[in-house]
Design a protein around this motif. Structure first.
Motif, PDB file in Angstrom:
ATOM      1  N   VAL A  11       0.852  -1.187   0.000  1.00 43.59           N
ATOM      2  CA  VAL A  11       0.000   0.000   0.000  1.00 43.59           C
ATOM      3  C   VAL A  11       0.888   1.236   0.000  1.00 43.59           C
ATOM      4  N   ALA A  12       0.406   2.296  -0.642  1.00 47.53           N
ATOM      5  CA  ALA A  12       1.192   3.525  -0.749  1.00 47.53           C
ATOM      6  C   ALA A  12       0.284   4.744  -0.665  1.00 47.53           C
ATOM      7  N   ASP A  13       0.811   5.780  -0.067  1.00 41.79           N
ATOM      8  CA  ASP A  13       0.152   7.084  -0.002  1.00 41.79           C
ATOM      9  C   ASP A  13       1.121   8.081  -0.614  1.00 41.79           C
ATOM     10  N   VAL A  14       0.798   8.565  -1.811  1.00 38.81           N
ATOM     11  CA  VAL A  14       1.729   9.374  -2.594  1.00 38.81           C
ATOM     12  C   VAL A  14       1.221  10.803  -2.685  1.00 38.81           C
ATOM     13  N   GLY A  15       1.954  11.716  -2.079  1.00 37.99           N
ATOM     14  CA  GLY A  15       1.638  13.136  -2.158  1.00 37.99           C
ATOM     15  C   GLY A  15       2.575  13.838  -3.114  1.00 37.99           C
ATOM     16  N   GLY A  16       2.520  15.160  -3.116  1.00 37.11           N
ATOM     17  CA  GLY A  16       3.386  15.911  -3.998  1.00 37.11           C
ATOM     18  C   GLY A  16       4.832  15.904  -3.560  1.00 37.11           C
TER      19      GLY A  16
END
Length: 335
Positions: A11-16
């Motif tokens: 799982v990944a949470d990708v922001g700027g």
């Protein structure tokens, strides 16, 4: 479970700015082995995943993955709104050898994390939000997150599952509540024809807000070259330390306008189950946030003040919550 449900999951949470990765070892297991990687240091998600997996020698490779991404999603080609990555979902799935790759908006994942938030992962402003498992079908929870950008999402209780409401609410037009805020917005419109909520209420927006506040206050020193060069981190640090009256006023305006915006989201979604504040900026404000005008402005909606007074608000203190939301999305997709 369908064939793509084999574990482990990625799982990944990708922001700027940053990409957070974690692993789910089996059904009902928590997200573990979390690592944070800078987006700019990697050519794309596949390269970042490989870097993450290199730190786990001997572990089984993931079979399925869910990426929460800070952008609007439409079709196979994905481009981050405030980051450098542009990639093909299908191409990334093939490159990583995944059976399943689920891509969702980052605040779709943040919203899906809300039903499982524990008391240790949030701090309520006043009355605590009700337990999610006690909410009726049709109940709505909402989340707003000032980070690099400004995310907005919601989640609805449905029979046997939770349905996320993805969107791009951070780009709604921002409204002033008094003459000072009108002047601040008017100054920003000289630079931007459309002043969205994200233009002020985010990491990329705080410098814009600071310049506008400085100009309206008539602070020539901070309204000139110094204000233009001051990044969000320094605005927060100097405002909290009392080193700059303009930075301090900027934080006050930020909290007040965030409250007004959060009230608008609550009214739009009918989020009577609670409105949650995520993102990386507000947790840094500490007590300053809870002493601010946020809650008063949240409720300041005229005839609908009693409606909003009954809606709880809480700060999400767990910066990794969206990873559990991504895991829930994959869990529900594979059910």
């Amino acid at each position: 479970m369908r064939g793509g449900a084999a574990y482990p999951w990625l799982v990944a949470d990708v922001g700027g700015t940053n990409a957070r990765f974690g692993t789910v070892a089996g059904p009902g297991a928590p997200v573990e082995d979390v690592r944070v990687l800078p987006v700019a240091a990697h050519a794309g998600p596949a390269a970042a995943v490989r870097a993450y997996l290199e730190g786990q020698p001997g572990r089984p490779r993931p079979q399925s993955a869910a990426f929460a991404l800070a952008t609007a999603l439409d079709g196979d080609r994905i481009e981050l709104t405030n980051g450098a990555w542009c990639f093909s979902r299908a191409g990334t799935q093939a490159e990583l050898g995944l059976r399943t790759l689920l891509c969702l908006n980052d605040f779709e994942a943040q919203a899906l994390s809300l039903p499982r938030l524990g008391a240790h992962q949030r701090r309520a402003w006043g009355a605590a939000p009700p337990a999610a498992d006690g909410l009726a079908t049709g109940a709505v929870l909402a989340v707003i997150g000032p980070g690099t950008g400004l995310g907005v999402g919601g989640v609805v209780r449905a029979p046997g599952r939770w349905l996320a409401l993805p969107g791009e609410g951070g780009h709604m037009t921002l409204a002033p509540a008094d003459d000072f805020e009108s002047a601040v917005l008017g100054h920003a419109r000289r630079e931007f024809p459309h002043v969205s909520a994200e233009r002020f209420l985010s990491g990329i927006g705080l410098p814009v807000l600071h310049r506008a506040v400085a100009a309206v206050l008539g602070d020539g020193r901070e309204g000139g070259e110094g204000a233009a060069a001051l990044p969000a981190e320094q605005i927060v640090a100097r405002g909290l330390a009392g080193e700059s009256a303009t930075c301090s006023r900027t934080l006050d305006v930020f909290c007040a306008m965030l409250g007004g915006f959060a009230g608008n989201v609550a009214l739009t979604l009918g989020a009577r189950g609670g409105v949650f504040i995520g993102g990386g900026i507000v947790p840094r404000l500490g007590e300053r946030f809870f002493q601010s005008e946020f809650r008063r402005r949240f409720e300041a909606k005229g005839r609908f003040q009693p409606f909003l007074a009954g809606i709880p608000t809480a700060l999400i203190t767990d910066t990794l919550a969206a990873l559990s939301g991504a895991a829930m999305a994959l869990e529900q997709a594979e059910a």
